[in-house]
Design a protein around this motif. Structure first.
Motif, PDB file in Angstrom:
ATOM      1  N   ILE A  52       1.012  -0.768  -0.061  1.00 30.75           N
ATOM      2  CA  ILE A  52       0.286   0.323   0.170  1.00 30.75           C
ATOM      3  C   ILE A  52       0.967   1.287  -0.283  1.00 30.75           C
ATOM      4  N   PRO A  53       0.955   2.177  -1.254  1.00 35.17           N
ATOM      5  CA  PRO A  53       1.814   2.879  -0.594  1.00 35.17           C
ATOM      6  C   PRO A  53       1.221   4.159  -0.776  1.00 35.17           C
ATOM      7  N   PRO A  54       2.245   5.438   0.033  1.00 34.85           N
ATOM      8  CA  PRO A  54       2.130   6.846   0.537  1.00 34.85           C
ATOM      9  C   PRO A  54       1.445   6.956  -0.491  1.00 34.85           C
ATOM     10  N   ALA A  55       0.713   8.035   0.328  1.00 33.27           N
ATOM     11  CA  ALA A  55       0.187   9.192  -0.049  1.00 33.27           C
ATOM     12  C   ALA A  55       0.714  10.052  -0.905  1.00 33.27           C
ATOM     13  N   SER A  56       2.626  10.239  -1.590  1.00 35.44           N
ATOM     14  CA  SER A  56       3.511  10.131  -1.999  1.00 35.44           C
ATOM     15  C   SER A  56       2.933   9.746  -3.260  1.00 35.44           C
ATOM     16  N   TYR A  57       2.836   8.635  -3.368  1.00 33.83           N
ATOM     17  CA  TYR A  57       3.095   8.051  -4.507  1.00 33.83           C
ATOM     18  C   TYR A  57       2.291   8.130  -5.543  1.00 33.83           C
ATOM     19  N   ARG A  58       3.706   7.963  -7.084  1.00 36.19           N
ATOM     20  CA  ARG A  58       2.944   8.777  -8.386  1.00 36.19           C
ATOM     21  C   ARG A  58       2.341   6.848  -8.883  1.00 36.19           C
ATOM     22  N   GLU A 109      -7.879  10.558 -23.111  1.00 35.94           N
ATOM     23  CA  GLU A 109      -7.305   9.736 -23.110  1.00 35.94           C
ATOM     24  C   GLU A 109      -5.364   9.553 -23.335  1.00 35.94           C
ATOM     25  N   ILE A 110      -5.134   8.683 -22.557  1.00 36.43           N
ATOM     26  CA  ILE A 110      -3.859   8.580 -21.639  1.00 36.43           C
ATOM     27  C   ILE A 110      -3.398   6.796 -22.173  1.00 36.43           C
ATOM     28  N   ASN A 111      -2.161   7.325 -22.815  1.00 34.49           N
ATOM     29  CA  ASN A 111      -1.248   6.074 -23.444  1.00 34.49           C
ATOM     30  C   ASN A 111      -0.500   5.304 -22.839  1.00 34.49           C
ATOM     31  N   MET A 112      -1.386   4.749 -22.059  1.00 32.06           N
ATOM     32  CA  MET A 112      -0.174   4.000 -20.653  1.00 32.06           C
ATOM     33  C   MET A 112       1.131   3.237 -21.225  1.00 32.06           C
ATOM     34  N   LEU A 113       1.254   3.203 -21.861  1.00 26.31           N
ATOM     35  CA  LEU A 113       2.202   2.075 -22.525  1.00 26.31           C
ATOM     36  C   LEU A 113       3.932   3.520 -22.593  1.00 26.31           C
ATOM     37  N   ARG A 114       3.373   5.122 -23.003  1.00 24.29           N
ATOM     38  CA  ARG A 114       3.773   6.511 -23.599  1.00 24.29           C
ATOM     39  C   ARG A 114       4.206   6.844 -22.082  1.00 24.29           C
ATOM     40  N   CYS A 115       3.203   6.486 -21.462  1.00 21.93           N
ATOM     41  CA  CYS A 115       3.000   7.029 -19.432  1.00 21.93           C
ATOM     42  C   CYS A 115       4.574   7.012 -19.059  1.00 21.93           C
ATOM     43  N   ILE A 116       5.551   8.112 -18.111  1.00 25.85           N
ATOM     44  CA  ILE A 116       6.254   8.096 -17.656  1.00 25.85           C
ATOM     45  C   ILE A 116       6.227   8.212 -16.725  1.00 25.85           C
ATOM     46  N   PHE A 117       5.067   8.456 -16.175  1.00 29.57           N
ATOM     47  CA  PHE A 117       4.890   8.655 -14.780  1.00 29.57           C
ATOM     48  C   PHE A 117       5.689   9.488 -14.307  1.00 29.57           C
ATOM     49  N   CYS A 118       6.023  10.919 -14.547  1.00 26.73           N
ATOM     50  CA  CYS A 118       6.651  11.595 -13.971  1.00 26.73           C
ATOM     51  C   CYS A 118       5.798  12.769 -13.308  1.00 26.73           C
ATOM     52  N   GLY A 119       4.547  12.884 -13.243  1.00 27.44           N
ATOM     53  CA  GLY A 119       3.572  13.656 -12.877  1.00 27.44           C
ATOM     54  C   GLY A 119       3.382  15.412 -13.427  1.00 27.44           C
ATOM     55  N   PHE A 120       4.290  15.759 -13.909  1.00 25.75           N
ATOM     56  CA  PHE A 120       3.753  16.568 -14.901  1.00 25.75           C
ATOM     57  C   PHE A 120       2.799  17.079 -15.406  1.00 25.75           C
ATOM     58  N   CYS A 121       1.567  16.567 -15.427  1.00 30.08           N
ATOM     59  CA  CYS A 121       0.023  17.009 -16.486  1.00 30.08           C
ATOM     60  C   CYS A 121      -0.552  16.891 -14.652  1.00 30.08           C
ATOM     61  N   GLU A 122      -0.730  16.562 -13.512  1.00 26.55           N
ATOM     62  CA  GLU A 122      -0.680  16.679 -12.217  1.00 26.55           C
ATOM     63  C   GLU A 122      -0.532  18.313 -11.925  1.00 26.55           C
ATOM     64  N   MET A 167      -2.359  11.552  -9.698  1.00 22.77           N
ATOM     65  CA  MET A 167      -1.652  10.625  -9.736  1.00 22.77           C
ATOM     66  C   MET A 167      -2.030   9.861  -8.470  1.00 22.77           C
ATOM     67  N   SER A 168      -2.909   8.116  -9.196  1.00 21.36           N
ATOM     68  CA  SER A 168      -3.607   7.513  -7.754  1.00 21.36           C
ATOM     69  C   SER A 168      -1.998   6.416  -7.423  1.00 21.36           C
ATOM     70  N   LYS A 169      -2.548   5.395  -6.451  1.00 20.21           N
ATOM     71  CA  LYS A 169      -1.877   4.688  -5.948  1.00 20.21           C
ATOM     72  C   LYS A 169      -1.787   3.276  -6.848  1.00 20.21           C
ATOM     73  N   ARG A 193     -13.461  10.062  -3.743  1.00 19.25           N
ATOM     74  CA  ARG A 193     -13.050   9.418  -2.303  1.00 19.25           C
ATOM     75  C   ARG A 193     -11.346   8.927  -2.021  1.00 19.25           C
ATOM     76  N   GLN A 194     -11.135   7.933  -3.677  1.00 20.98           N
ATOM     77  CA  GLN A 194     -10.275   7.322  -3.276  1.00 20.98           C
ATOM     78  C   GLN A 194      -9.143   8.143  -3.807  1.00 20.98           C
ATOM     79  N   VAL A 195      -8.969   9.604  -4.263  1.00 21.37           N
ATOM     80  CA  VAL A 195      -7.801   9.886  -4.686  1.00 21.37           C
ATOM     81  C   VAL A 195      -7.126  11.328  -3.477  1.00 21.37           C
ATOM     82  N   GLU A 196      -8.756  10.744  -2.409  1.00 24.19           N
ATOM     83  CA  GLU A 196      -8.252  12.203  -1.498  1.00 24.19           C
ATOM     84  C   GLU A 196      -7.706  12.583  -0.579  1.00 24.19           C
ATOM     85  N   ASP A 197      -6.805  11.104  -0.358  1.00 26.60           N
ATOM     86  CA  ASP A 197      -4.946  11.766   0.191  1.00 26.60           C
ATOM     87  C   ASP A 197      -4.123  12.347  -0.521  1.00 26.60           C
TER      88      ASP A 197
END
Ligand code: SF4
Ligand code: SF4
Lengths: 164, 371
Positions: A47-53, A102-115, A125-127, A151-155
């Motif tokens: 279970i990742p912490p709230a900071s998790y990307r 649409e987000i192409n999850m094969l391209r996404c590098i989980f950088c968090g810039f969009c957020e 960014m979810s967990k 509710r799921q992304v409140e933290d």
């Protein structure tokens, strides 16, 4: 060829390497009684912490609509060009909404810039780190997969307010 | 008189567990003796430098992480520093300190992988797991701060992406306390182990002049006996405020510049990093970590070469700006790439089994060799 030198001054006891092996095994024995630091993953979930990307998701309001106003900033900032947004007008207060997101999850590098860039806190960014697809077309996540109840992304939102 | 045998060419890799990635070594052999080693690289080429020309300065940060993926924090640190120098911006004190803390934690993490996998190469599996166990604690600290365990995207131009979590400082202190003991255990287990010393001392001796001629940097150069560390010799960020030593190889178990020296310099560097982090945590000022982040990055026409001491050696960024939002040219001087070039020189006259020991002691990361 250069002559190879090796340490030659070993005693017989050292040559047998038995003390070394016993020393190593002693440590092994000690480690057996220490707390475990591994996790039995599929049975025990991490279970990742709230900071998790994890994967980026769209925030869905209580009313069932997305927060996104289709400004397109996230798709502009995305370094891997993973996001596609198509805007349309709506009678709701926010006036614009994405007909297609649409987000192409094969391209996404989980950088968090969009957020980071989103003015509405609409994409976060979810967990979720368990991403599996059977083929490439499945990896393009549309609105149906991206929308997640608030509710799921409140933290995460709480974390962003504190640390971003 | 040894019997002259026919020379043979042996390919080690690209799929070989001891090449630490996708690297092919073309080994020329005379029986068991190595005549020459030619590294063939490029299997992991992702075109970073060209790709950077198509992105704006912020978007490049996550890609710098992907070069030396074991030292991602330090890559983006170096990159952010280069662009800040190009722009002429001064970042807040707090940011400098956070970067140093993160960078040194990353150095420990990177060296732990280096010495741990080196143990595996030589045949000791336990130290590898111990190294990864301790590295895991560091990754947890990173994750708590920025949300990623490997590719952080943390050091942005002008600041860092997230401020420290309130628990970060106490947890780091706790880790350092634990880690000091853990290092002693690691030394007893591997560094002074007779079998390990037999395998590494007097193997792959790198004389200082060869090292300098090849442009070898980082722990590999220091193991050959030269006190050269950019943190001291060309101080950047706030490194001039800390009190720490630069460990150099002394030939304690064999000859100066042998595999054991290269290995042991890394162990001692971790001790020094612990010292730096402790001092930085004591002095850590308050402040806003985002205040200096520019809204839009558009440097004037010009160029900059900026270098930092990455865990592997000198990491340099050469950036040419043509006054637009994208760099005109981006060149990276990667330490692993340059250090790898000395491979042929080191392996000459050794046995095949020593090639593994030598390659492991140079500590390369293929992501950065190929970029
Ligand atoms: S998610 Fe945010 S940044 Fe992206 S289009 Fe919607 S409102 Fe704009
Ligand atoms: S996390 Fe990064 S790569 Fe992924 S969609 Fe967002 S901006 Fe694009």
């Amino acid at each position: 060829m250069p002559e190879k030198k090796r340490e030659k001054d070993l005693t017989i006891a050292e040559k047998l390497y038995i003390p070394e092996i016993v020393k190593g095994l002693g440590l092994t024995l000690k480690s057996m009684f220490r707390p475990k630091f591994t996790m039995e993953y599929p049975e025990v979930k991490f279970i990742p912490p709230a900071s998790y990307r994890g994967r980026p998701v769209l925030v869905q309001e209580e009313s069932g609509t997305e927060r996104c106003v289709a400004c397109g900033l996230c798709s502009r900032v995305c370094p891997s060009l993973a996001i596609e947004v198509q805007a349309s007008e709506t009678s709701l207060e926010k006036e614009r909404y994405p007909v297609k997101f649409e987000i192409n999850m094969l391209r996404c590098i989980f950088c968090g810039f969009c957020e980071e860039v989103c003015p509405e806190e609409a994409i976060v960014m979810s967990k979720d780190y368990e991403l599996v697809f059977r083929d490439r077309s499945e990896a393009i996540y549309g609105k149906d997969k991206l929308m997640v109840p608030i509710r799921q992304v409140e933290d995460r939102i709480e974390f962003l307010r504190n640390f971003k | 008189m040894a019997l002259k045998t026919e020379e043979m060419v042996l390919n080690m890799g690209p799929q070989h567990p001891s090449t630490h990635g996708v690297l092919r070594l073309e080994v020329e052999l005379d029986g068991e003796l190595v005549l020459d080693v030619k590294p063939h690289i490029g299997y992991l080429h992702r075109c970073f430098e060209k790709h950077a020309e198509a992105m704006n300065y912020n978007q490049i940060v996550p890609y710098t992480d992907r070069m030396d993926y074991l030292a991602a924090m330090y890559n983006s640190f170096g990159y952010a520093l280069a662009v800040e120098r190009l722009l002429g911006i001064q970042v807040p004190e707090r940011v400098e300190y956070i970067r140093v803390i993160m960078g040194e934690l990353q150095r420990i993490a990177s060296h732990l992988v280096a010495v741990g996998t080196y143990g595996v190469d030589i045949g000791a599996f336990t130290p590898f797991l111990f190294g990864f166990r301790d590295r895991e604690s560091i990754l947890t600290l990173f994750e708590m701060t920025c949300g990623a365990r490997m590719l952080y995207n943390y050091n942005w131009v002008g600041g860092v992406s997230h401020d420290l979590h309130p628990d970060f400082v106490p947890m780091t202190r706790e880790f350092l306390k634990y880690f000091k003991g853990s290092l002693v255990e690691f030394n007893n287990l591997l560094s002074y182990n007779k079998i390990f010393i037999e395998r590494t001392a007097n193997v792959g001796v790198l004389p200082l002049d060869t090292a300098v001629n090849y442009g070898v940097t980082g722990p590999n150069l220091r193991a050959s006996g030269l006190k050269w560390d950019l943190r001291k010799n060309d101080p950047y960020s706030v490194y001039d405020r800390f009190d720490f030593e630069i460990p150099v190889g002394s030939g304690e178990k064999g000859t100066t510049g042998d595999c054991w020296d290269r290995y042991y310099v890394r162990i001692r560097e971790m001790e020094e990093s612990v010292k730096i982090i402790e001092q930085a945590l004591d002095q850590l000022p308050d402040g806003d970590v985002h205040s200096a982040i520019p809204k839009r990055i558009k440097p004037v026409v010009g160029s900059i070469y900026s270098r930092v001491e990455n865990p592997k050696g000198e990491l340099g960024y050469f950036i040419i700006s043509d006054g637009t939002v994208n760099p005109y040219r981006m060149k990276v001087r990667g330490p692993s790439f340059v250090n790898l070039t000395v491979m042929g020189e080191l392996c000459k006259g050794h046995l095949v089994a020593d090639v593994i020991a030598i390659l492991g002691s140079i500590d390369i990361v293929l992501g950065e060799v190929d970029r």
